[in-house]
Design a protein around this motif. Structure first.
Motif, PDB file in Angstrom:
ATOM      1  N   ALA A  70      45.372  56.294  94.942  1.00  0.00           N
ATOM      2  CA  ALA A  70      46.773  56.000  94.672  1.00  0.00           C
ATOM      3  C   ALA A  70      47.340  55.046  95.727  1.00  0.00           C
ATOM      4  O   ALA A  70      48.031  54.073  95.401  1.00  0.00           O
ATOM      5  CB  ALA A  70      47.584  57.289  94.621  1.00  0.00           C
ATOM      6  N   TYR A  73      45.981  51.424  95.257  1.00  0.00           N
ATOM      7  CA  TYR A  73      46.643  50.627  94.219  1.00  0.00           C
ATOM      8  C   TYR A  73      47.998  50.123  94.694  1.00  0.00           C
ATOM      9  O   TYR A  73      48.376  48.969  94.423  1.00  0.00           O
ATOM     10  CB  TYR A  73      46.793  51.437  92.932  1.00  0.00           C
ATOM     11  CG  TYR A  73      45.523  51.523  92.129  1.00  0.00           C
ATOM     12  CD1 TYR A  73      44.896  50.364  91.679  1.00  0.00           C
ATOM     13  CD2 TYR A  73      44.936  52.741  91.824  1.00  0.00           C
ATOM     14  CE1 TYR A  73      43.723  50.426  90.936  1.00  0.00           C
ATOM     15  CE2 TYR A  73      43.758  52.809  91.084  1.00  0.00           C
ATOM     16  CZ  TYR A  73      43.157  51.654  90.653  1.00  0.00           C
ATOM     17  OH  TYR A  73      41.994  51.709  89.937  1.00  0.00           O
ATOM     18  N   GLU A 109      48.090  50.805  84.188  1.00  0.00           N
ATOM     19  CA  GLU A 109      48.685  52.123  84.397  1.00  0.00           C
ATOM     20  C   GLU A 109      47.749  53.035  85.177  1.00  0.00           C
ATOM     21  O   GLU A 109      46.545  53.086  84.905  1.00  0.00           O
ATOM     22  CB  GLU A 109      49.022  52.779  83.052  1.00  0.00           C
ATOM     23  CG  GLU A 109      49.665  54.152  83.204  1.00  0.00           C
ATOM     24  CD  GLU A 109      49.957  54.817  81.877  1.00  0.00           C
ATOM     25  OE1 GLU A 109      51.125  54.805  81.461  1.00  0.00           O
ATOM     26  OE2 GLU A 109      49.003  55.328  81.245  1.00  0.00           O
ATOM     27  N   VAL A 110      48.337  53.729  86.134  1.00  0.00           N
ATOM     28  CA  VAL A 110      47.610  54.735  86.907  1.00  0.00           C
ATOM     29  C   VAL A 110      48.344  56.066  86.744  1.00  0.00           C
ATOM     30  O   VAL A 110      49.562  56.130  86.935  1.00  0.00           O
ATOM     31  CB  VAL A 110      47.541  54.344  88.398  1.00  0.00           C
ATOM     32  CG1 VAL A 110      46.934  55.474  89.221  1.00  0.00           C
ATOM     33  CG2 VAL A 110      46.727  53.073  88.584  1.00  0.00           C
ATOM     34  N   VAL A 118      44.194  60.438  91.512  1.00  0.00           N
ATOM     35  CA  VAL A 118      44.318  59.555  90.347  1.00  0.00           C
ATOM     36  C   VAL A 118      43.501  60.135  89.203  1.00  0.00           C
ATOM     37  O   VAL A 118      42.293  60.320  89.308  1.00  0.00           O
ATOM     38  CB  VAL A 118      43.834  58.135  90.689  1.00  0.00           C
ATOM     39  CG1 VAL A 118      43.707  57.294  89.423  1.00  0.00           C
ATOM     40  CG2 VAL A 118      44.807  57.472  91.654  1.00  0.00           C
ATOM     41  N   ASN A 120      43.667  58.813  85.908  1.00  0.00           N
ATOM     42  CA  ASN A 120      43.254  57.766  84.976  1.00  0.00           C
ATOM     43  C   ASN A 120      43.786  56.424  85.457  1.00  0.00           C
ATOM     44  O   ASN A 120      44.807  56.350  86.133  1.00  0.00           O
ATOM     45  CB  ASN A 120      43.775  58.062  83.569  1.00  0.00           C
ATOM     46  CG  ASN A 120      43.003  57.319  82.507  1.00  0.00           C
ATOM     47  OD1 ASN A 120      41.890  56.862  82.735  1.00  0.00           O
ATOM     48  ND2 ASN A 120      43.594  57.169  81.327  1.00  0.00           N
ATOM     49  N   GLU A 121      43.086  55.346  85.064  1.00  0.00           N
ATOM     50  CA  GLU A 121      43.482  53.996  85.468  1.00  0.00           C
ATOM     51  C   GLU A 121      42.998  53.033  84.388  1.00  0.00           C
ATOM     52  O   GLU A 121      41.801  52.889  84.174  1.00  0.00           O
ATOM     53  CB  GLU A 121      42.885  53.656  86.834  1.00  0.00           C
ATOM     54  CG  GLU A 121      41.411  53.993  86.947  1.00  0.00           C
ATOM     55  CD  GLU A 121      40.971  54.360  88.357  1.00  0.00           C
ATOM     56  OE1 GLU A 121      41.437  53.731  89.320  1.00  0.00           O
ATOM     57  OE2 GLU A 121      40.129  55.276  88.476  1.00  0.00           O
ATOM     58  N   THR A 166      35.024  53.255  84.492  1.00  0.00           N
ATOM     59  CA  THR A 166      36.068  52.392  83.909  1.00  0.00           C
ATOM     60  C   THR A 166      35.759  52.011  82.469  1.00  0.00           C
ATOM     61  O   THR A 166      36.437  51.163  81.904  1.00  0.00           O
ATOM     62  CB  THR A 166      36.320  51.105  84.732  1.00  0.00           C
ATOM     63  OG1 THR A 166      35.233  50.179  84.555  1.00  0.00           O
ATOM     64  CG2 THR A 166      36.488  51.426  86.203  1.00  0.00           C
ATOM     65  N   TRP A 190      38.242  49.239  81.220  1.00  0.00           N
ATOM     66  CA  TRP A 190      39.588  49.329  81.798  1.00  0.00           C
ATOM     67  C   TRP A 190      40.630  49.513  80.690  1.00  0.00           C
ATOM     68  O   TRP A 190      41.760  49.037  80.790  1.00  0.00           O
ATOM     69  CB  TRP A 190      39.924  48.096  82.630  1.00  0.00           C
ATOM     70  CG  TRP A 190      39.144  47.973  83.908  1.00  0.00           C
ATOM     71  CD1 TRP A 190      38.094  47.140  84.140  1.00  0.00           C
ATOM     72  CD2 TRP A 190      39.355  48.697  85.130  1.00  0.00           C
ATOM     73  NE1 TRP A 190      37.637  47.295  85.431  1.00  0.00           N
ATOM     74  CE2 TRP A 190      38.396  48.244  86.060  1.00  0.00           C
ATOM     75  CE3 TRP A 190      40.261  49.680  85.539  1.00  0.00           C
ATOM     76  CZ2 TRP A 190      38.316  48.741  87.369  1.00  0.00           C
ATOM     77  CZ3 TRP A 190      40.178  50.173  86.831  1.00  0.00           C
ATOM     78  CH2 TRP A 190      39.226  49.711  87.724  1.00  0.00           C
TER      79      TRP A 190
END
Length: 200
Positions: A70, A73, A109-110, A118, A120-121, A166, A190
């Protein structure tokens, strides 16, 4: 003259949002090298720049002294454009979103848990941006839609384990141009559609 560090190496330049876009492209290049080549030229960077950005990102992710995902990012992308609460099942998290110049209709989006992990990303459609028209398998072209959009349009969709970090997969049925239902396996990187496999 500016003194060199003891190691004799110059300090690394900051990792920027441009570098992060190159990281996303590097993973997508496995499936869509032509699209990635066009995006790379749009950004005005070389293949070597893309490889170097990915190398630096992987070093940050794997370093034993690295900050949390987090924090990483926020450090790279800056303050999120939006921060909202999101409820997933019985769990509440925060959704951070950032714009990326390469995909103006999308947001990165995170999802961050209450303890800062975290969950999801990925790339999602930007709030207010028009959703793609998805009616048949012919509409499922590379980079045309996100995981969530495909799953909602062709529900029920079954999630599949990705072939690498990812990456995600979805299995569902969708009509072809003649209206015949086909079995589709869609692969995403992604969160953005990369390729599909269609069978009877």
């Amino acid at each position: 003259m500016v003194p060199m560090p003891p190691s004799g190496k110059r300090p690394a330049s900051p990792f920027t949002p441009l570098d992060f876009q190159l990281v996303l492209l590097r993973r997508m290049a496995d499936h869509n090298p032509d699209l990635v080549e066009g995006a790379r030229r749009e950004l005005g960077v070389s293949i070597a720049d893309m490889r170097e950005a990915n190398k630096r990102w992987q070093a940050m992710v794997r370093s034993p002294r690295t900050r949390s995902a987090a924090s990483r990012y926020r450090s790279v992308l800056g303050h999120p454009e939006s921060e909202t609460k999101r409820v997933i099942g019985d769990l509440e998290c925060r959704a951070w979103q950032w714009p990326l110049p390469l995909w103006p209709d999308l947001r990165f989006e995170v999802l961050v848990s209450p303890d800062g992990a975290v969950w999801n990303e990925w790339l999602i459609r930007a709030p207010g941006a028009p959703a793609p028209t998805l009616r048949t398998v012919d509409d499922l072209t590379p980079w045309s839609c996100t995981v969530d959009e495909a799953a909602r349009t062709f529900a029920p969709a079954r999630p599949l384990e990705g072939t690498a970090p990812t990456r995600w997969g979805l299995a569902f049925t969708a009509p072809d141009a003649r209206g015949v239902r086909r079995n589709v396996v869609a692969e995403f990187t992604w969160g953005l559609l990369q390729r599909t496999a269609v069978s009877e």
